[in-house]
Design a protein around this motif. Structure first.
Motif, PDB file in Angstrom:
ATOM      1  N   VAL A  30       4.217   0.345   1.601  1.00 61.53           N
ATOM      2  CA  VAL A  30       3.345   1.095   2.506  1.00 61.53           C
ATOM      3  C   VAL A  30       3.742   2.573   2.512  1.00 61.53           C
ATOM      4  CG1 VAL A  30       2.766   1.422   4.945  1.00 61.53           C
ATOM      5  CG2 VAL A  30       2.798  -0.874   3.969  1.00 61.53           C
ATOM      6  N   HIS A  31       5.061   2.781   2.638  1.00 53.57           N
ATOM      7  CA  HIS A  31       5.558   4.149   2.734  1.00 53.57           C
ATOM      8  C   HIS A  31       5.237   4.959   1.486  1.00 53.57           C
ATOM      9  CE1 HIS A  31       9.101   7.071   2.838  1.00 53.57           C
ATOM     10  NE2 HIS A  31       8.213   7.496   3.704  1.00 53.57           N
ATOM     11  N   LYS A  32       5.215   4.262   0.322  1.00 52.17           N
ATOM     12  CA  LYS A  32       5.030   4.990  -0.935  1.00 52.17           C
ATOM     13  C   LYS A  32       3.567   5.159  -1.321  1.00 52.17           C
ATOM     14  CE  LYS A  32       9.442   4.222  -3.143  1.00 52.17           C
ATOM     15  NZ  LYS A  32      10.208   3.450  -4.113  1.00 52.17           N
ATOM     16  N   ASN A  33       2.647   4.626  -0.517  1.00 59.41           N
ATOM     17  CA  ASN A  33       1.227   4.720  -0.868  1.00 59.41           C
ATOM     18  C   ASN A  33       0.528   5.628   0.141  1.00 59.41           C
ATOM     19  OD1 ASN A  33      -1.492   4.357  -1.333  1.00 59.41           O
ATOM     20  ND2 ASN A  33      -1.303   2.154  -1.744  1.00 59.41           N
ATOM     21  N   PHE A  34       0.024   6.767  -0.325  1.00 62.35           N
ATOM     22  CA  PHE A  34      -0.539   7.744   0.623  1.00 62.35           C
ATOM     23  C   PHE A  34      -1.772   7.225   1.342  1.00 62.35           C
ATOM     24  CE2 PHE A  34      -4.442   9.481  -1.159  1.00 62.35           C
ATOM     25  CZ  PHE A  34      -4.383   9.000  -2.468  1.00 62.35           C
ATOM     26  N   LEU A  35      -2.419   6.188   0.766  1.00 64.76           N
ATOM     27  CA  LEU A  35      -3.603   5.645   1.446  1.00 64.76           C
ATOM     28  C   LEU A  35      -3.260   5.091   2.828  1.00 64.76           C
ATOM     29  CD1 LEU A  35      -5.350   3.794  -1.518  1.00 64.76           C
ATOM     30  CD2 LEU A  35      -6.079   5.911  -0.409  1.00 64.76           C
ATOM     31  N   TYR A  36      -1.996   4.715   3.008  1.00 68.58           N
ATOM     32  CA  TYR A  36      -1.593   4.177   4.307  1.00 68.58           C
ATOM     33  C   TYR A  36      -1.386   5.273   5.359  1.00 68.58           C
ATOM     34  CZ  TYR A  36      -0.936  -0.569   2.512  1.00 68.58           C
ATOM     35  OH  TYR A  36      -1.140  -1.818   1.984  1.00 68.58           O
ATOM     36  N   THR A  37      -1.456   6.525   4.943  1.00 71.62           N
ATOM     37  CA  THR A  37      -1.311   7.588   5.948  1.00 71.62           C
ATOM     38  C   THR A  37      -2.641   7.856   6.676  1.00 71.62           C
ATOM     39  OG1 THR A  37      -1.848   9.286   4.335  1.00 71.62           O
ATOM     40  CG2 THR A  37       0.479   8.836   4.654  1.00 71.62           C
ATOM     41  N   PRO A 215      -0.141  -7.907   4.017  1.00 72.53           N
ATOM     42  CA  PRO A 215       0.667  -8.105   2.807  1.00 72.53           C
ATOM     43  C   PRO A 215       0.151  -7.259   1.643  1.00 72.53           C
ATOM     44  CG  PRO A 215      -0.300 -10.180   3.582  1.00 72.53           C
ATOM     45  CD  PRO A 215      -0.797  -9.113   4.485  1.00 72.53           C
ATOM     46  N   PRO A 216       1.047  -6.944   0.695  1.00 72.40           N
ATOM     47  CA  PRO A 216       0.634  -6.132  -0.457  1.00 72.40           C
ATOM     48  C   PRO A 216      -0.324  -6.897  -1.350  1.00 72.40           C
ATOM     49  CG  PRO A 216       2.865  -6.952  -0.754  1.00 72.40           C
ATOM     50  CD  PRO A 216       2.455  -7.329   0.632  1.00 72.40           C
ATOM     51  N   ILE A 217      -1.138  -6.167  -2.114  1.00 75.15           N
ATOM     52  CA  ILE A 217      -2.095  -6.860  -2.988  1.00 75.15           C
ATOM     53  C   ILE A 217      -1.790  -6.673  -4.476  1.00 75.15           C
ATOM     54  CG2 ILE A 217      -4.026  -6.913  -1.342  1.00 75.15           C
ATOM     55  CD1 ILE A 217      -5.217  -4.532  -2.850  1.00 75.15           C
ATOM     56  N   THR A 218      -1.008  -5.652  -4.827  1.00 76.62           N
ATOM     57  CA  THR A 218      -0.716  -5.497  -6.255  1.00 76.62           C
ATOM     58  C   THR A 218       0.702  -5.987  -6.550  1.00 76.62           C
ATOM     59  OG1 THR A 218       0.184  -3.284  -5.949  1.00 76.62           O
ATOM     60  CG2 THR A 218      -2.176  -3.423  -6.405  1.00 76.62           C
ATOM     61  N   ALA A 219       0.928  -6.316  -7.807  1.00 73.51           N
ATOM     62  CA  ALA A 219       2.248  -6.806  -8.209  1.00 73.51           C
ATOM     63  C   ALA A 219       3.298  -5.729  -7.955  1.00 73.51           C
ATOM     64  CB  ALA A 219       2.217  -7.182  -9.696  1.00 73.51           C
ATOM     65  N   HIS A 220       2.922  -4.495  -8.243  1.00 72.90           N
ATOM     66  CA  HIS A 220       3.836  -3.380  -8.042  1.00 72.90           C
ATOM     67  C   HIS A 220       4.220  -3.262  -6.565  1.00 72.90           C
ATOM     68  CE1 HIS A 220       5.692   0.523  -8.582  1.00 72.90           C
ATOM     69  NE2 HIS A 220       4.930   1.000  -7.602  1.00 72.90           N
ATOM     70  N   ALA A 221       3.228  -3.403  -5.687  1.00 78.51           N
ATOM     71  CA  ALA A 221       3.496  -3.301  -4.252  1.00 78.51           C
ATOM     72  C   ALA A 221       4.376  -4.467  -3.800  1.00 78.51           C
ATOM     73  CB  ALA A 221       2.190  -3.280  -3.468  1.00 78.51           C
ATOM     74  N   LYS A 222       4.126  -5.641  -4.382  1.00 77.56           N
ATOM     75  CA  LYS A 222       4.930  -6.817  -3.993  1.00 77.56           C
ATOM     76  C   LYS A 222       6.402  -6.596  -4.311  1.00 77.56           C
ATOM     77  CE  LYS A 222       1.254 -10.167  -4.008  1.00 77.56           C
ATOM     78  NZ  LYS A 222       0.280 -10.714  -4.917  1.00 77.56           N
ATOM     79  N   ASP A 223       6.676  -5.856  -5.408  1.00 80.37           N
ATOM     80  CA  ASP A 223       8.069  -5.551  -5.757  1.00 80.37           C
ATOM     81  C   ASP A 223       8.728  -4.701  -4.681  1.00 80.37           C
ATOM     82  OD1 ASP A 223       7.683  -6.918  -8.040  1.00 80.37           O
ATOM     83  OD2 ASP A 223       7.337  -5.150  -9.312  1.00 80.37           O
ATOM     84  N   ASN A 224       7.903  -3.950  -3.945  1.00 83.59           N
ATOM     85  CA  ASN A 224       8.433  -3.042  -2.918  1.00 83.59           C
ATOM     86  C   ASN A 224       8.330  -3.623  -1.511  1.00 83.59           C
ATOM     87  OD1 ASN A 224       9.367  -0.727  -4.247  1.00 83.59           O
ATOM     88  ND2 ASN A 224       7.253  -0.157  -4.718  1.00 83.59           N
ATOM     89  N   TRP A 235       8.450   7.611   7.995  1.00 81.51           N
ATOM     90  CA  TRP A 235       6.996   7.488   8.037  1.00 81.51           C
ATOM     91  C   TRP A 235       6.367   8.632   8.830  1.00 81.51           C
ATOM     92  CZ3 TRP A 235       3.267   4.867   5.808  1.00 81.51           C
ATOM     93  CH2 TRP A 235       2.052   4.707   6.453  1.00 81.51           C
ATOM     94  N   VAL A 236       7.025   8.945   9.971  1.00 76.42           N
ATOM     95  CA  VAL A 236       6.491  10.002  10.841  1.00 76.42           C
ATOM     96  C   VAL A 236       6.449  11.333  10.083  1.00 76.42           C
ATOM     97  CG1 VAL A 236       6.934  11.337  12.941  1.00 76.42           C
ATOM     98  CG2 VAL A 236       7.202   8.855  12.959  1.00 76.42           C
TER      99      VAL A 236
END
Lengths: 353, 172
Positions: A30-37, A215-224, A235-236
């Motif tokens: 989540v932290h590494k994906n800007f879409l979550y901001t 939960p994450p949807i990509t394999a890459h996200a699942k690794d994180n 995050w803030v």
């Protein structure tokens, strides 16, 4: 300082909940994906609207005689009035864009699925309320744009079968668009909507914290997914940087182009071309294609279907599948809606040129 | 038994008052009734207050359109009227647009409300095309107010008119 903090904490018991709130673990995907901001950024945009809105209330005159001149004064004479009104004006568009993007992120990541249905529903309500903020807000300058867009908007309510006339009279507060209408819209804009939105935002964030991130949807996200960072400061800080970027953009827009103010409202003008704000333009354009008795299709059936399907979405799409490329129906439906809205917006824009 | 649904209290703190707790069901019901009454006591007058005078029908009012000498009998003329009106707690000057023409060289006049019957935009007269056009959704109306094209569900509203001492009045 420590003694003061301890004294306060012994009397309020706040340190525990505050610490828990700040130390909340955010997964790295989540932290590494800007879409979550986008959610946090929407909240920052809302806070900016609240702050600039409170400032504007100090000068705005909610009367049909005074409204236009007060907004003119704020925009062109008051020190930094252009900035405060500009950020509020462009911020309202930013709110619509951010809420929609945040919603699309939630949609494509299937974050509306069990057990997060209620959070999706509060989000749909918040989208509706943001649009209501826009609709009630742009009447307030009492200029041609606000006056005529509101006249049309209220007439849309008037085309509701059976009780449309009463609904329209209730919105206007009488038979004509006048002082009571302005007061109603003002009260709704600065009292009712902020109170309801505030409660829903708290509920929305509480639900998010209760269930955690979807939960994450990509394999890459699942690794994180098994590595976490604390909500504060990691995050803030990300959201703060994004928020400062947004503020800079709004300041630039306000500086480059003053928030628009057209001529004062004139109920007699027959050469003015009424157009709503850009985010209602697709709907305004749609109304052209439903003549005569078909009018309620555009004014009632389509909006009800759209909002109804958004509300029902988590109860219809209950599969375990969360990857949009494995969910052709929801993905194609959303693309269809986006394309239709874009086409109608372009047609509406071309029509106003 | 009656405390079965309540969390156990630490012994050093004390214990639930069994007798008082046994009345719990009754007290819950009483709360339900009283709270509902309270909510309704606020909500019903509140709703009535919000409706206010919004649903009162507007009183028809005769407004002065202008001297018939100034109206070209054969052409559609745009006329704006002003009249004093009460807008809730304010006395305001109400303004509007009507279109006037005569088909019998001034013996009688027709006045049409310029408000488009689709969504309330103001139509304008296009003399060269001999029709009224609405700028919102490109609707067109004939000179008599009938719909030619576009989404409006009904003709332009025809207003009652009268001539007194050479001055045309319309009832809005």
């Amino acid at each position: 300082m420590n003694r003061v903090a301890r004294w306060v904490d012994e009397r309020t018991g706040l340190s525990g909940p505050v610490r828990d709130f700040l130390n909340y673990p955010i997964p790295q995907y989540v932290h590494k994906n800007f879409l979550y901001t986008l959610g946090g950024l929407t909240l920052i945009a809302l806070i900016l609207q609240v702050v600039t809105g409170i400032l504007l209330v100090f000068y705005y005159d909610p009367s049909v005689e005074g409204a236009y001149n007060s907004v003119d004064y704020i925009t062109y004479i008051l020190p930094l009035g252009w900035l405060v009104r500009g950020v509020h004006h462009y911020g309202s568009s930013a709110m619509v864009i951010l809420v929609v993007l945040h919603m699309l992120r939630t949609y494509y990541f299937s974050a509306y699925k069990k057990p997060r249905e209620i959070n999706w529903l509060t989000g749909v309500l918040l989208l509706f309320l943001v649009l209501a903020f826009g609709f009630t807000g742009y009447l307030l300058p009492w200029d041609q744009k606000g006056f005529w867009a509101t006249k049309v908007g209220v007439e849309i309510a008037g085309s509701v079968p059976i009780f449309g006339t009463q609904l329209m009279a209730l919105m206007r507060g009488g038979q004509d668009l006048g002082q009571v209408t302005l007061t109603r819209f003002y009260a709704t804009h600065i009292m009712l909507l902020p109170a309801v939105v505030g409660l829903l935002v708290v509920a929305h964030i509480f639900q998010l914290r209760y269930h955690g991130m979807a939960p994450p949807i990509t394999a890459h996200a699942k690794d994180n997914a098994k590595k976490f960072v604390p909500f504060f400061p990691h995050w803030v800080l990300t959201d703060t940087v994004a928020g400062l970027g947004l503020l800079a953009l709004l300041v630039y827009l306000s500086w480059a182009n003053r928030a628009p103010l057209e001529f004062p409202a004139d109920p007699t003008s027959s050469n003015y071309i009424p157009r709503p704000e850009w985010y209602f333009l697709f709907y305004f354009q749609l109304l052209k294609y439903f003549p005569g008795a078909l009018e309620p299709v555009a004014t009632v059936a389509i909006p009800l279907f759209l909002f109804g399907s958004m509300i029902l979405l988590p109860f219809i799409d209950r599969s375990e599948e969360r990857r949009p490329w494995h969910k052709p129906v929801t993905t194609l439906v959303s693309i269809f809606y986006i394309v239709v809205i874009l086409i109608f917006t372009i047609l509406g824009t071309a029509g106003s040129a | 038994m009656t405390t079965a649904n309540l969390p156990e209290l630490p012994p050093e703190k004390g214990s639930w008052d069994e007798k008082a707790v046994s009345r719990r069901g009754l007290l819950e019901a009483a709360f339900g009734v009283l709270a509902s009454a309270g909510v309704l006591a606020v909500a019903i007058p509140g709703a009535r207050f919000l409706v206010g005078n919004a649903l009162k029908p507007a009183k028809p009012q005769w407004v002065e359109i202008g001297s018939i000498d100034a109206l070209p009998a054969d052409q559609v003329t745009r006329a704006t009227f002003t009249t004093s009106a009460t807008d809730a707690w304010r006395n305001v000057t109400k303004r509007g647009t009507v279109y006037v023409y005569s088909d019998d060289d001034g013996a009688s006049y027709v006045a049409l409300d310029g408000t488009c019957t689709h969504l309330g935009c103001m139509v304008h007269w296009r003399a060269e095309e001999n029709h009224f056009a609405c700028p919102c959704h490109t609707a067109a109306f004939t000179r008599t107010g009938d719909v030619i094209s576009g989404p409006p569900p009904k003709p332009l509203r025809r207003l009652p008119v009268k001539v007194e001492n050479g001055v045309l009045f319309a009832e809005i």
